[in-house]
Design an enzyme around this catalytic site. Structure first.
Site, PDB file in Angstrom:
ATOM      1  N   GLY A  12       0.827  -1.200   0.000  1.00  0.00           N
ATOM      2  CA  GLY A  12       0.000   0.000   0.000  1.00  0.00           C
ATOM      3  C   GLY A  12       0.856   1.242   0.000  1.00  0.00           C
ATOM      4  N   GLN A  13       0.246   2.340  -0.474  1.00  0.00           N
ATOM      5  CA  GLN A  13       0.978   3.606  -0.528  1.00  0.00           C
ATOM      6  C   GLN A  13       0.095   4.735  -0.048  1.00  0.00           C
ATOM      7  OE1 GLN A  13       2.221   3.539  -4.721  1.00  0.00           O
ATOM      8  NE2 GLN A  13       4.339   3.302  -4.056  1.00  0.00           N
ATOM      9  N   GLY A  14       0.723   5.666   0.666  1.00  0.00           N
ATOM     10  CA  GLY A  14       0.019   6.840   1.143  1.00  0.00           C
ATOM     11  C   GLY A  14       0.838   8.090   0.875  1.00  0.00           C
ATOM     12  N   ALA A  65       4.002   7.620   3.407  1.00  0.00           N
ATOM     13  CA  ALA A  65       4.721   6.359   3.579  1.00  0.00           C
ATOM     14  C   ALA A  65       4.217   5.307   2.606  1.00  0.00           C
ATOM     15  CB  ALA A  65       4.569   5.853   5.014  1.00  0.00           C
ATOM     16  N   VAL A  88       3.988   0.858   2.295  1.00  0.00           N
ATOM     17  CA  VAL A  88       4.045  -0.372   3.078  1.00  0.00           C
ATOM     18  C   VAL A  88       4.455  -1.519   2.156  1.00  0.00           C
ATOM     19  CG1 VAL A  88       2.779  -1.941   4.588  1.00  0.00           C
ATOM     20  CG2 VAL A  88       2.230   0.501   4.593  1.00  0.00           C
ATOM     21  N   LYS A 121       6.477  -0.377   7.207  1.00  0.00           N
ATOM     22  CA  LYS A 121       5.990   0.917   6.745  1.00  0.00           C
ATOM     23  C   LYS A 121       7.180   1.860   6.677  1.00  0.00           C
ATOM     24  CE  LYS A 121       2.367   4.355   7.596  1.00  0.00           C
ATOM     25  NZ  LYS A 121       1.199   4.686   8.433  1.00  0.00           N
ATOM     26  N   ASP A 165      -9.070   8.355  10.491  1.00  0.00           N
ATOM     27  CA  ASP A 165      -8.995   7.905   9.095  1.00  0.00           C
ATOM     28  C   ASP A 165      -9.543   6.481   8.970  1.00  0.00           C
ATOM     29  OD1 ASP A 165      -8.547   8.071   6.406  1.00  0.00           O
ATOM     30  OD2 ASP A 165      -6.379   7.697   6.515  1.00  0.00           O
TER      31      ASP A 165
END
Length: 715
Positions: free
Chosen positions: A16-18, A21, A23, A38, A135
């Site tokens: 996953g990406q935010g 950061a 993961v 992360k 969130d």
């Protein structure tokens, strides 16, 4: 390849990406165990230091089975980037689960309850530690598979979390726009200046949106064009939502919003669970923070659902399946009230059958003593009154057609929609077939029970006939021995004869009615057998499952083509052929459901309606008949006792009149006299038995002869 002192990972193994950061799936260098790491990017370091450290501190203090576990904080080699080493959740996120084609219309009821339990327990841990997540969304809820194959969901991504008590407020903005509370949406997405402060209830709004999406497969508030393209309308929908509404959809540009106070028919949750869940959603999807529930009330209502027991009930006349959510300490009368709310069958008219046997309806009995039901072994509910059939409530999904133009992205999207529709059609087929199973099972038990009632009724008629014979025999004995009935005038004697004749008439009619009912039940049994054989030979489910496998295979192929983005000529031709085949498979599924499964289901529904109407009429005839047999039997016993009393009084009087006024006979003469009297008495008893036997035979001949006569039309 990147690594820390103890872990290493490939940049291609991204989970996953935010914004701050990414993961990755990593492995421990010594054990090879899998972890999630992360890795924070340079943007994260632009935040204040206390904000950067907040997530580390949060995860260290939170230790719960429904919160992703933090194992260590490490640094990447020379760059010194902070890395969180966390629990690896092989099942992906809840968003990944919802994006699977089979879950396009929401999760199953069993899986939804697991999500509900996990999120409630995880959020309860957060509130116990004074933490607001800020969130909450399906993408931040991870899934792992437990030891016995069951799902466990865990909250993750605490980058936006902070400590906040119930009465505290905050001003900073975090979250994902589709799940943002309207007050935060106005400032964060629409960029409108406002000085509102936000409390912990913003998490409840996000939870409400998440639960709605988990239950239905779609977001609750959708403007025309989508939330990301029509932001002003998105804000308007969420802030102008009427009280009690849990969804609002705008289907055309500048068109009205269609509000809904309930979950859609395509949702896979039962009516029983919907009835408990909708009030919770309506109370936490409240834009006005002052009107929104607090966490204490949310936890109380959610845990009330989770601690209830499910009683599975199939309403036979209505052909509907129900799940009744009750507490185990509740009593039967409360269960019957809940059944009434879902079926509109009042408590006095409810008859419950389980595995072929009637359930004793003791109103004060606790439900924990009821037999355990399942979806495949429900309680069969029969109404004492006629009830029209309702059947399985479903909405056939639209199956889109592929355009002839080659479009690798659109084709993949359409393939997913088609596969989702076929999954839904399979579930509809399974529901219709299961409904037919329960109809046939319930009718079989109903016929068996009514046949037993008919047998008991005939037994009561026979017993009543014997009692009638005893009364007539007593009258005959009195008349033979003493002439006219003593202690009774002519009117009373005539009335007694009339009453005994009315009993005989009742016996004739009752025998005819019961025999007619038996014949009707035999006709139902023959018709049932034909339908049962045809149903068990039906293989529609298997055919749809085979076609679903083929459709899913094409879907996977088109999805792989999309990842490649550009195809060679031969691959493009194969892509087109696969697309055509998927369309053919989908059409076959639709034809099987519409023209085969649905038609057979409707035909059985018509037959079952006629069967149950006949069964209901038979029961309405048998119940007063049985009651009347009991009453008449008691009357005949009273008549017989009265006649025997008359007989005894007459015998005593006659004996007194015949007593000779002479000296007592010698002992030898007494013995001889007693033997003579006994011989005379034995002859009298023999004659009486023969008279009773002839009378019973005569009555039976009348009953059988009249019972064999066809009932005239219109009677």
């Amino acid at each position: 390849m990147q690594s820390t002192a103890n872990h290493l990972w490939l940049l291609s193994d991204v989970l996953g990406q935010g914004a701050t950061a990414s993961v990755y799936k990593a492995r421990h260098k010594k054990t090879g165990d899998q972890y999630a790491v992360k890795v924070f990017n340079h943007v994260s370091y632009l935040r204040p230091y206390e904000v950067q450290m907040r997530e580390f501190d949060m995860l260290r203090k939170l230790n719960h089975k429904n919160i992703v576990k933090l194992f260590a904080v490490e640094e990447v080699g020379t760059t010194k980037q902070k890395v969180l080493v966390m629990e690896y959740c092989a099942g992906g996120s809840l968003l990944n689960v919802l994006e699977e084609s089979e879950n396009a219309f929401g999760l199953s009821e069993a899986e939804f309850l697991i999500v509900l339990q996990s999120v409630v327990d995880g959020m309860n841990q957060l509130r116990a530690n004074g933490v607001v997540h800020r969130d909450i969304k399906p993408g931040n809820i991870m899934r792992v598979v437990g030891e016995y194959g069951q799902s466990v969901y865990k909250l993750t991504d605490f980058g936006a979390a902070r400590e906040l008590e119930d009465d505290e407020k905050f001003m900073s903005l975090y979250g994902t726009e589709e799940y943002l509370h309207p007050d935060m949406y106005e400032r964060a997405v629409l960029r409108k200046p406002q000085n509102k402060a936000y409390g912990v209830t913003v998490d409840l709004w996000s939870i409400g949106v998440t639960f709605y999406q988990v239950a239905t497969g779609s977001l609750p508030f959708i403007p025309y064009g989508g939330p990301r393209k029509n932001k002003e309308m998105m804000y308007k929908i969420t802030t102008e939502k009427p009280a009690g509404a849990i969804a609002g959809v705008q289907n055309r540009d500048c068109g009205p919003v269609e509000w809904s106070n309930e979950l859609p028919i395509t949702c896979r949750l039962s009516q029983g669970l919907k009835g408990l869940l909708v009030p919770i959603l309506a109370s936490i999807l409240e834009a006005d923070q002052a009107k929104c529930w607090g966490f204490d009330q949310f936890f109380a209502e959610a845990n009330d659902i989770l601690h209830r027991t499910v009683v599975h009930v199939f309403s036979l006349q209505q052909a509907t399946m129900h799940k009744i959510y009750v507490n185990s300490y509740n009593t039967t009368n409360l269960l019957m009230d809940e059944i009434f709310r879902q079926t509109d069958i009042s408590s006095p008219n409810q008859e419950l059958i389980y595995e072929g046997h009637r359930l004793a309806q003791q109103l004060t009995q606790q439900l924990q003593f009821l037999p355990k039901t399942t979806e495949d072994r429900p309680i069969i509910l029969v109404s004492a009154e006629h009830k029209p059939p309702i059947g399985v409530a479903y909405k056939e999904p639209e199956v889109p057609m592929f355009p002839p133009k080659f479009d690798i992205i659109n084709d993949a999207n359409l393939a997913k929609t088609v596969t989702s529709a076929v999954h839904q059609l399979l579930r509809i087929t399974q529901s219709l077939m299961k409904c037919q199973d329960f109809i046939l099972r319930g009718i079989y038990w109903m016929v068996a029970i009514l046949k037993e009632e008919c047998r008991i009724s005939l037994q009561q008629v026979t017993t009543l006939n014997l009692k009638l014979g005893f009364c007539k025999s007593a009258m005959l004995r009195i008349q033979k021995l003493y002439g006219p009935l003593p202690q009774m005038n002519a009117t009373e004697v005539a009335d007694l004869h009339v009453k005994l004749q009315s009993v005989l008439d009742f016996l004739v009619n009752a025998s005819h009615s019961v025999q007619s009912s038996q014949k009707q039940l035999d006709v139902i049994a023959v018709d049932w057998s034909k339908n049962s054989d045809a149903h068990h030979e039906d293989n529609t489910i298997g055919k749809v499952e085979v076609l679903l496998e083929k459709v899913s295979a094409v879907h996977h192929q088109l999805r792989r083509d999309r990842l490649r983005m550009k195809l060679q000529y031969n691959d493009e031709q194969i892509h087109k052929f696969e697309k055509i085949k998927m369309g053919i498979y989908a059409k076959k599924v639709v034809a099987l459901v519409r023209e085969d499964c649905v038609q057979k289901y409707k035909k059985l529904l018509v037959s079952a309606t006629n069967w149950m109407r006949t069964a209901c009429d038979i029961r309405q005839q048998l119940r007063p008949l049985n009651s009347q047999c009991v009453n008449l039997g008691q009357d005949l016993e009273n008549y017989e006792a009265h006649l025997n009393k008359i007989l005894d009084v007459g015998a005593a009087r006659l004996q007194g009149e015949q007593q000779p006024v002479t000296k007592s006979p010698a002992p030898a003469d007494c013995v001889e006299q007693k033997c003579l009297e006994m011989t005379i008495r034995m002859k009298q008893l023999k004659q009486e038995v023969e008279d009773v036997t002839r009378e019973l035979q005569h009555n039976n001949m009348i009953i059988e002869r009249l019972g064999a006569v066809p009932k005239p039309q219109g009677v």
